[in-house]
Scaffold this motif. Structure first.
Motif, PDB file in Angstrom:
ATOM      1  N   ASN A 133       6.554  13.963  11.986  1.00 58.63           N
ATOM      2  CA  ASN A 133       6.817  15.386  12.148  1.00 58.63           C
ATOM      3  C   ASN A 133       5.780  16.233  11.405  1.00 58.63           C
ATOM      4  OD1 ASN A 133       8.190  17.575  13.200  1.00 58.63           O
ATOM      5  ND2 ASN A 133       9.600  17.707  11.470  1.00 58.63           N
ATOM      6  N   GLY A 134       4.519  15.780  11.457  1.00 67.54           N
ATOM      7  CA  GLY A 134       3.418  16.522  10.863  1.00 67.54           C
ATOM      8  C   GLY A 134       3.210  16.317   9.385  1.00 67.54           C
ATOM      9  N   GLN A 135       4.101  15.559   8.745  1.00 65.31           N
ATOM     10  CA  GLN A 135       4.007  15.315   7.304  1.00 65.31           C
ATOM     11  C   GLN A 135       3.654  13.854   7.038  1.00 65.31           C
ATOM     12  OE1 GLN A 135       4.282  17.903   5.108  1.00 65.31           O
ATOM     13  NE2 GLN A 135       4.437  19.124   6.993  1.00 65.31           N
ATOM     14  N   PRO A 136       3.053  13.547   5.853  1.00 68.83           N
ATOM     15  CA  PRO A 136       2.728  12.152   5.542  1.00 68.83           C
ATOM     16  C   PRO A 136       3.960  11.256   5.650  1.00 68.83           C
ATOM     17  CG  PRO A 136       1.703  13.615   3.953  1.00 68.83           C
ATOM     18  CD  PRO A 136       2.608  14.477   4.797  1.00 68.83           C
ATOM     19  N   TYR A 137       3.775  10.110   6.263  1.00 64.21           N
ATOM     20  CA  TYR A 137       4.867   9.152   6.453  1.00 64.21           C
ATOM     21  C   TYR A 137       5.340   8.625   5.101  1.00 64.21           C
ATOM     22  CZ  TYR A 137       7.456   5.630   9.163  1.00 64.21           C
ATOM     23  OH  TYR A 137       8.437   4.874   9.750  1.00 64.21           O
ATOM     24  N   LYS A 138       6.630   8.452   4.962  1.00 63.46           N
ATOM     25  CA  LYS A 138       7.206   8.038   3.688  1.00 63.46           C
ATOM     26  C   LYS A 138       6.817   6.602   3.340  1.00 63.46           C
ATOM     27  CE  LYS A 138      11.660   8.016   1.267  1.00 63.46           C
ATOM     28  NZ  LYS A 138      13.133   8.198   1.434  1.00 63.46           N
ATOM     29  N   MET A 139       6.405   6.411   2.100  1.00 65.44           N
ATOM     30  CA  MET A 139       6.052   5.069   1.620  1.00 65.44           C
ATOM     31  C   MET A 139       7.300   4.181   1.577  1.00 65.44           C
ATOM     32  SD  MET A 139       2.794   5.086   1.021  1.00 65.44           S
ATOM     33  CE  MET A 139       1.433   6.177   0.624  1.00 65.44           C
ATOM     34  N   SER A 140       7.085   2.865   1.649  1.00 68.36           N
ATOM     35  CA  SER A 140       8.195   1.925   1.646  1.00 68.36           C
ATOM     36  C   SER A 140       8.692   1.633   0.240  1.00 68.36           C
ATOM     37  CB  SER A 140       7.746   0.603   2.284  1.00 68.36           C
ATOM     38  OG  SER A 140       8.686  -0.408   2.030  1.00 68.36           O
ATOM     39  N   LYS A 141      10.002   1.640   0.074  1.00 64.80           N
ATOM     40  CA  LYS A 141      10.572   1.228  -1.203  1.00 64.80           C
ATOM     41  C   LYS A 141      10.416  -0.270  -1.415  1.00 64.80           C
ATOM     42  CE  LYS A 141      14.132   4.827  -1.615  1.00 64.80           C
ATOM     43  NZ  LYS A 141      15.593   5.090  -1.673  1.00 64.80           N
ATOM     44  N   ARG A 142      10.471  -1.021  -0.314  1.00 65.97           N
ATOM     45  CA  ARG A 142      10.395  -2.477  -0.455  1.00 65.97           C
ATOM     46  C   ARG A 142       9.043  -2.905  -1.010  1.00 65.97           C
ATOM     47  NH1 ARG A 142      10.544  -6.135   3.388  1.00 65.97           N
ATOM     48  NH2 ARG A 142      11.405  -7.634   1.924  1.00 65.97           N
ATOM     49  N   LYS A 143       7.983  -2.255  -0.555  1.00 66.38           N
ATOM     50  CA  LYS A 143       6.655  -2.637  -1.020  1.00 66.38           C
ATOM     51  C   LYS A 143       6.244  -1.836  -2.247  1.00 66.38           C
ATOM     52  CE  LYS A 143       2.586  -4.596  -0.769  1.00 66.38           C
ATOM     53  NZ  LYS A 143       2.128  -5.897  -0.456  1.00 66.38           N
ATOM     54  N   GLY A 144       6.731  -0.621  -2.345  1.00 71.28           N
ATOM     55  CA  GLY A 144       6.442   0.153  -3.538  1.00 71.28           C
ATOM     56  C   GLY A 144       5.462   1.281  -3.331  1.00 71.28           C
ATOM     57  N   ASN A 145       4.349   1.028  -2.626  1.00 72.81           N
ATOM     58  CA  ASN A 145       3.325   2.079  -2.541  1.00 72.81           C
ATOM     59  C   ASN A 145       2.593   2.113  -1.206  1.00 72.81           C
ATOM     60  OD1 ASN A 145       2.032  -0.314  -2.862  1.00 72.81           O
ATOM     61  ND2 ASN A 145       0.592   0.376  -4.428  1.00 72.81           N
ATOM     62  N   VAL A 146       3.128   1.471  -0.180  1.00 71.14           N
ATOM     63  CA  VAL A 146       2.473   1.461   1.122  1.00 71.14           C
ATOM     64  C   VAL A 146       3.512   1.660   2.227  1.00 71.14           C
ATOM     65  CG1 VAL A 146       0.607  -0.082   0.387  1.00 71.14           C
ATOM     66  CG2 VAL A 146       2.675  -1.041   1.398  1.00 71.14           C
ATOM     67  N   ILE A 147       3.013   1.880   3.445  1.00 72.96           N
ATOM     68  CA  ILE A 147       3.877   1.960   4.621  1.00 72.96           C
ATOM     69  C   ILE A 147       3.947   0.563   5.243  1.00 72.96           C
ATOM     70  CG2 ILE A 147       4.144   2.988   6.911  1.00 72.96           C
ATOM     71  CD1 ILE A 147       2.387   5.329   5.830  1.00 72.96           C
ATOM     72  N   LEU A 148       5.145   0.060   5.418  1.00 68.41           N
ATOM     73  CA  LEU A 148       5.295  -1.297   5.933  1.00 68.41           C
ATOM     74  C   LEU A 148       5.183  -1.345   7.449  1.00 68.41           C
ATOM     75  CD1 LEU A 148       8.124  -3.057   3.899  1.00 68.41           C
ATOM     76  CD2 LEU A 148       5.663  -3.178   3.609  1.00 68.41           C
ATOM     77  N   PHE A 149       4.551  -2.384   7.933  1.00 66.88           N
ATOM     78  CA  PHE A 149       4.461  -2.707   9.352  1.00 66.88           C
ATOM     79  C   PHE A 149       5.877  -2.735   9.934  1.00 66.88           C
ATOM     80  CE2 PHE A 149       2.183  -6.110  12.230  1.00 66.88           C
ATOM     81  CZ  PHE A 149       2.699  -5.510  13.358  1.00 66.88           C
ATOM     82  N   SER A 150       6.792  -3.431   9.282  1.00 67.76           N
ATOM     83  CA  SER A 150       8.152  -3.597   9.796  1.00 67.76           C
ATOM     84  C   SER A 150       8.899  -2.270   9.871  1.00 67.76           C
ATOM     85  CB  SER A 150       8.934  -4.589   8.938  1.00 67.76           C
ATOM     86  OG  SER A 150       8.943  -4.181   7.583  1.00 67.76           O
TER      87      SER A 150
END
Length: 530
Positions: free
Chosen positions: A352-369
């Motif tokens: 929605n035009g904003q940076p995609y939320k980082m993954s809690k599972r990985k900590g600091n990245v956007i997960l493929f899953s």
């Protein structure tokens, strides 16, 4: 294959080598042959050569028209020839757009993410591109094998074990823990902590090495599952550790070719001899091989297996690594040109035009899953194939959730579904129109659409050879656009040429279904909005 079959036919008539171009205006010609290259040999003006060639070809049965235009010979294929190709395709849909078996073997190594955490969105781009390259190559007749290089040795695996130990103390035993900066974090570490505390109980602290190895296996299991969810299956997983026994043998080969030297108790690869900008350390002062050393052994093995081409897909941050690996391969006596590296550029995700939320599972990245769950496998696969792999990519996931023509996956699928809807309304199936004749059919736009829908093999060959798989997406969008235009302008059901239109539409549906399948997407026969 369409273009090649025309070239083969023309070669027999003209008895010379030539090139064919594809004019953008299909009403002008399906193919054009430039005649400039013959001028010197024949000592004639190119326009005169074009006129002579056109005269020779004017009675050829596969052409409806042959015309000399300045220095070009323009050809339009006859209805009967297009009809013959269409009939063959509809009778043999599984073989449509395939090329004959080639005597050419390729090995692709891709993904190869460290087994220390879940795959992130950067890995997804190379994974989806590589899998689509694999599908297209096999369709084109290549022997194509895929491989994942598991970095299961070195500091990162030791650090994984230490991170699990710390996570057990923190999340299971509720101790006050200080984490080093290099620690692997995120909720997935909590999951690993619980798994291995249940396994080792209070003896976990004495089993760090075993925990590191088992944690690597757990992470790799999750990586494989994520790939499977994205419809990706890799043929072979090879272990970095398995190549370590071959290190001494490989170093000896390098020494014999005078490609190494000692300096400050380190063994260097003299890679500047082979085009690198620096010489590289391959054995440290303490005798341990560097990451490059293991990669040299691995690539020596790959190039020794009898493949004509070995392809790697690496992240863009590995750009500077290419020269040193190729240098080592040259030093070992291989043809470094047989090693091809494709760099997958960075991905920037928005929601929605904003940076995609980082993954809690990985900590600091956007997960493929996470992105797979968000927009689905079809959308994600299309997005990563729709742009050149070597170009940075930014996209908003919400754009690919829209059920309208602004979403290219919807737009192409809607063409496929519409065709099935038309057949249902006509109370017919594809087999009912296979033998319908197109000999006297006059709609030029529909015939041009048929020509384009029969040209999938040519598009695949071009996309594969240029490694620009986005050409397939562009082609499918163009096919869908041409179909939608005819659909909107022509009332097919009840038309005097209803069956001829249906036959052409059946070919369009086969083209879309086949093209989508080669990028791992399932074409739908009914849209949700219908």
């Amino acid at each position: 294959m369409l273009k090649e079959s025309i070239k083969e036919y023309l070669s027999k008539v003209l008895e010379c080598e030539f090139s064919l171009e594809s004019p953008k205006d299909r009403n002008l010609a399906h193919f054009a042959m430039p005649c400039f290259s013959f001028a010197k040999e024949l000592k004639l003006a190119p326009n005169k050569i074009a006129a002579d060639f056109a005269e020779k070809l004017k009675n050829c049965e596969i052409f409806s028209s042959v015309e000399a235009v300045n220095a070009y010979v323009n050809f339009k294929l006859s209805n009967d020839f297009l009809d013959k190709l269409c009939k063959n395709a509809l009778n043999n849909p599984e073989d449509f757009a395939k090329s004959p078996k080639k005597n050419y073997k390729i090995l692709l190594e891709y993904v190869s993410a460290n087994p220390t955490g879940p795959l992130h969105i950067g890995h997804a781009r190379g994974a989806i591109y590589g899998d689509s390259l694999n599908k297209i190559a096999k369709h084109l007749g290549y022997t194509f094998d895929t491989e994942y290089y598991v970095n299961d040795a070195g500091n990162q695996i030791d650090l994984l074990g230490e991170s699990v130990i710390l996570a057990i103390r923190d999340f299971v035993l509720k101790e006050n823990v200080e984490y080093p900066e290099s620690f692997y974090g995120g909720e997935y570490m909590q999951e690993l902590a619980r798994i291995f505390y249940d396994k080792f109980k209070d003896d976990f602290i004495n089993n760090k090495t075993k925990i590191a190895s088992l944690a690597k296996d757990e992470v790799l299991k999750e990586i494989k599952q994520t790939l499977a969810n994205a419809r990706i299956k890799i043929d072979n997983y090879v272990s970095e550790t398995a190549y370590y026994p071959k290190l001494e043998e490989t170093l000896e080969k390098l020494k014999k070719s005078e490609a190494t030297y000692l300096k400050d108790d380190k063994l260097y690869l003299a890679s500047t001899k082979y085009g690198d900008d620096l010489d590289r350390v391959i054995v440290r002062e303490d005798g341990r091989g560097t990451y490059l050393a293991a990669d040299i052994v691995y690539h020596d093995d790959k190039l020794s297996r009898g493949y004509d081409k070995v392809i790697n897909i690496w992240g863009a941050d590995h750009h500077g690594y290419i020269a040193r690996v190729k240098a080592a391969m040259s030093a070992l006596g291989h043809d470094a040109n047989n090693l091809e590296v494709i760099l997958a550029q960075m991905v920037n995700l928005l929601k929605n035009g904003q940076p995609y939320k980082m993954s809690k599972r990985k900590g600091n990245v956007i997960l493929f899953s996470d992105v797979l769950d968000d927009i689905g496998v079809d959308a994600l696969r299309y997005i990563f194939i729709s742009k050149r792999c070597d170009s940075p990519l930014e996209f908003d996931v919400d754009e690919f959730k829209k059920q309208d023509n602004s979403n290219p996956i919807f737009y192409i699928n809607y063409a496929h579904a519409r065709i099935h809807q038309i057949f249902a309304k006509a109370n017919k199936n594809f087999n009912d129109v296979i033998n319908v004749s197109l000999s006297n059919f006059k709609d030029e736009n529909a015939l041009n659409l048929l020509f384009d829908a029969l040209a999938l093999n040519d598009v695949l060959e071009d996309a594969f050879n240029s490694r620009t798989l986005s050409k397939l997406c562009d082609y499918l969008k163009q096919i869908a656009s041409s179909f939608h235009k005819i659909y909107n302008e022509t009332r097919v059901i009840g038309h005097e040429n209803e069956e001829q239109y249906l036959k052409i539409f059946a070919q369009v549906a086969l083209c879309i279904k086949t093209g989508f399948s080669l990028i791992g997407i399932n074409a739908v026969s009914r849209m949700e909005k219908e």
